[in-house]
Design an enzyme around this catalytic site. Structure first.
Site, PDB file in Angstrom:
ATOM      1  CD1 TRP A   1      -6.000  -3.316   8.477  1.00  0.00           C
ATOM      2  CD2 TRP A   1      -7.190  -5.049   7.689  1.00  0.00           C
ATOM      3  NE1 TRP A   1      -5.173  -4.407   8.438  1.00  0.00           N
ATOM      4  CE2 TRP A   1      -5.873  -5.483   7.961  1.00  0.00           C
ATOM      5  CE3 TRP A   1      -8.124  -5.977   7.197  1.00  0.00           C
ATOM      6  CZ2 TRP A   1      -5.457  -6.799   7.755  1.00  0.00           C
ATOM      7  CZ3 TRP A   1      -7.700  -7.284   6.987  1.00  0.00           C
ATOM      8  CH2 TRP A   1      -6.382  -7.681   7.267  1.00  0.00           C
TER       9      TRP A   1
ATOM     10  CB  CYS B   1      -0.572  -2.659  -1.183  1.00  0.00           C
ATOM     11  SG  CYS B   1      -1.578  -3.311   0.170  1.00  0.00           S
TER      12      CYS B   1
ATOM     13  NE  ARG C   1       2.155  -5.717  -2.015  1.00  0.00           N
ATOM     14  CZ  ARG C   1       3.244  -5.650  -2.753  1.00  0.00           C
ATOM     15  NH1 ARG C   1       3.334  -6.397  -3.836  1.00  0.00           N
ATOM     16  NH2 ARG C   1       4.250  -4.855  -2.416  1.00  0.00           N
TER      17      ARG C   1
ATOM     18  CD  GLU D   1      -3.552   3.701   4.858  1.00  0.00           C
ATOM     19  OE1 GLU D   1      -4.098   2.740   5.437  1.00  0.00           O
ATOM     20  OE2 GLU D   1      -3.777   4.000   3.671  1.00  0.00           O
TER      21      GLU D   1
HETATM   22  N1  ARG Z   1      -4.124   6.309   2.335  1.00  0.00           N
HETATM   23  C1  ARG Z   1      -5.485   6.306   1.934  1.00  0.00           C
HETATM   24  C2  ARG Z   1      -6.323   7.068   2.961  1.00  0.00           C
HETATM   25  O1  ARG Z   1      -5.868   7.471   3.954  1.00  0.00           O
HETATM   26  C3  ARG Z   1      -6.023   4.897   1.781  1.00  0.00           C
HETATM   27  C4  ARG Z   1      -5.238   3.982   0.863  1.00  0.00           C
HETATM   28  C5  ARG Z   1      -5.590   2.534   1.024  1.00  0.00           C
HETATM   29  N2  ARG Z   1      -5.306   2.087   2.365  1.00  0.00           N
HETATM   30  C6  ARG Z   1      -5.563   0.857   2.861  1.00  0.00           C
HETATM   31  N3  ARG Z   1      -5.275   0.629   4.107  1.00  0.00           N
HETATM   32  N4  ARG Z   1      -6.094  -0.087   2.100  1.00  0.00           N
HETATM   33  O2  ARG Z   1      -7.492   7.260   2.829  1.00  0.00           O
END
Ligand code: ARG
Length: 388
Positions: free
Chosen positions: A251, A80, A83, A256
């Protein structure tokens, strides 16, 4: 890698029938009480916990211990990048919930708490597993995910990552609309009631329709994404106690969605379509049409979330925050376990400071683990081994 005072735990599969390891309980409690002087002296607490473990094979955390343990698990999450704010994790103590209906309504509350306006990092901690006893769990990988279908002509609709899970829940009677962004039902399994499906109400699902700051045609792609990424199937382990149901969220980081969920060729695979719309030359890789399409897709994601007032960060900002986290933790005398392959963002890696260094890879506890069985349930929606 040996760090004085920190025990490294080489990944070993979880044995749900094993009693709590008193050494791990003590390790955690000492650290928890040292980091939180307001909790008072640890020695009397250790005496109680040792006696509880000897008598029952496990022990019961106080609410403060669960809360700090969950925050430590986030702090230890080596994949992560987010953090820096580990202390701000809001911990909802849901250990008393037993029935699937109760659990479901608390999950709806979780999503509402996490996603009302600003996004807040939240974890809901449900009952721990008792050694040798069956336990409740969520099958979904996240509380909100989009269904994936393969049409009769073999075309993919929706999120291909969820295709196995989707066909399983259809087998349980769920009917999806067959659209590209159908929110899957929650699958909650309890020892008393078996497997139950629940449709999330609209108030629990905040979504952002995607538009582009310059290209009007982008809206026609009909893309959207949900505001809250809430991992639902990782086991939280604190001081030797295992919490198989402890969904948590932060968030989103724009990449991602823009550089993975919508871009990967085995997910929504939007880059070829983006390139067509942008009129890019796709005849050769060396035109960098993929990279150019990727940048515009990511601009759209960041722009749309900002317009909608939904918190999201970009990979440059989040990388700087992670560097600040490394400095903070160094000052506090704590190691920061980190996995380079996950910390470096999936686009423009070398432009971010997190790229230009190495990290120690340590398995520190408290921690979140994705068990093989949980991963398989989320991928297939099918239970192979009987419920223990
Ligand atoms: N990568 C994953 C997604 O696109 C989420 C993982 C957790 N991500 C976060 N920002 N807490 O759905």
């Amino acid at each position: 890698m040996i760090v004085p005072g920190y025990r490294d735990h080489p990944a070993e599969p979880w044995d749900p029938s094993a009693p709590v390891d008193p050494g791990e309980a003590e390790d955690f409690l000492r650290r928890c009480y040292t980091e939180n002087p307001r909790l008072g002296p640890v020695e009397p607490r250790l005496a109680i916990v040792r006696a509880q473990i000897a008598a029952t094979g496990t022990y019961v955390h106080t609410t403060d211990e669960v809360a700090h343990g969950a925050r430590m698990a986030w702090r230890n999450a080596s994949r992560c990048i987010g953090r820096l704010y580990w202390r701000s994790l809001m911990v909802l103590d849901r250990r008393r919930a037993r029935t699937a209906d109760e659990i479901f309504s608390l999950l709806v509350q979780h999503l509402q708490t996490a996603g009302n306006g600003q996004i807040r990092p939240v974890i809901s901690v449900f009952a721990p597993a008792q050694p040798g006893q069956p336990y409740a769990r969520i099958w979904n990988e996240q509380l909100i995910r989009y269904a994936g279908y393969r049409t009769e002509e073999g075309r993919q609709v929706g999120d291909p990552r969820q295709a196995g899970f989707t066909s399983s829940v259809r087998g349980y009677g769920w009917q999806g609309k067959g659209d590209a962004f159908d929110v899957l039902p929650l699958v909650i399994e309890t020892p008393g009631e078996g497997v139950r499906l629940y449709e999330l109400p609209e108030r629990a699902i905040r979504e952002v329709p995607l538009t582009h700051p310059e290209y009007g045609w982008f809206a026609e792609l009909g893309l959207r994404w949900h505001a809250v990424p809430a991992i639902a199937n990782m086991r939280l382990t604190v001081g030797g106690v295992h919490y198989p149901m402890a969904p948590f969220n932060g968030w989103y980081l724009g990449t991602e969605i823009g550089a993975r969920n919508l871009a990967d060729s085995d997910r929504y695979d939007m880059l070829p379509e983006m390139a067509r719309r942008l009129g890019l030359d796709t005849s050769r890789e060396s035109t960098l049409w993929r990279d150019r399409a990727l940048v515009e897709l990511n601009r759209a994601v960041l722009y749309s979330f900002e317009q909608a007032g939904v918190k999201m960060s970009d990979h440059h900002t989040e990388s700087q925050r992670f560097m600040a986290h490394l400095r903070n933790e160094e000052k506090a005398g704590r190691p920061v376990p980190a996995d380079w392959t996950w910390i470096v963002p999936p686009m423009s890696g070398g432009l971010t400071p997190v790229f230009h260094r190495y990290y120690e890879e340590l398995d520190l506890r408290p921690a979140f683990y994705l068990d093989d069985e949980a991963a398989e349930l989320a991928r297939t929606g099918v239970r192979r081994c009987p419920h223990h």
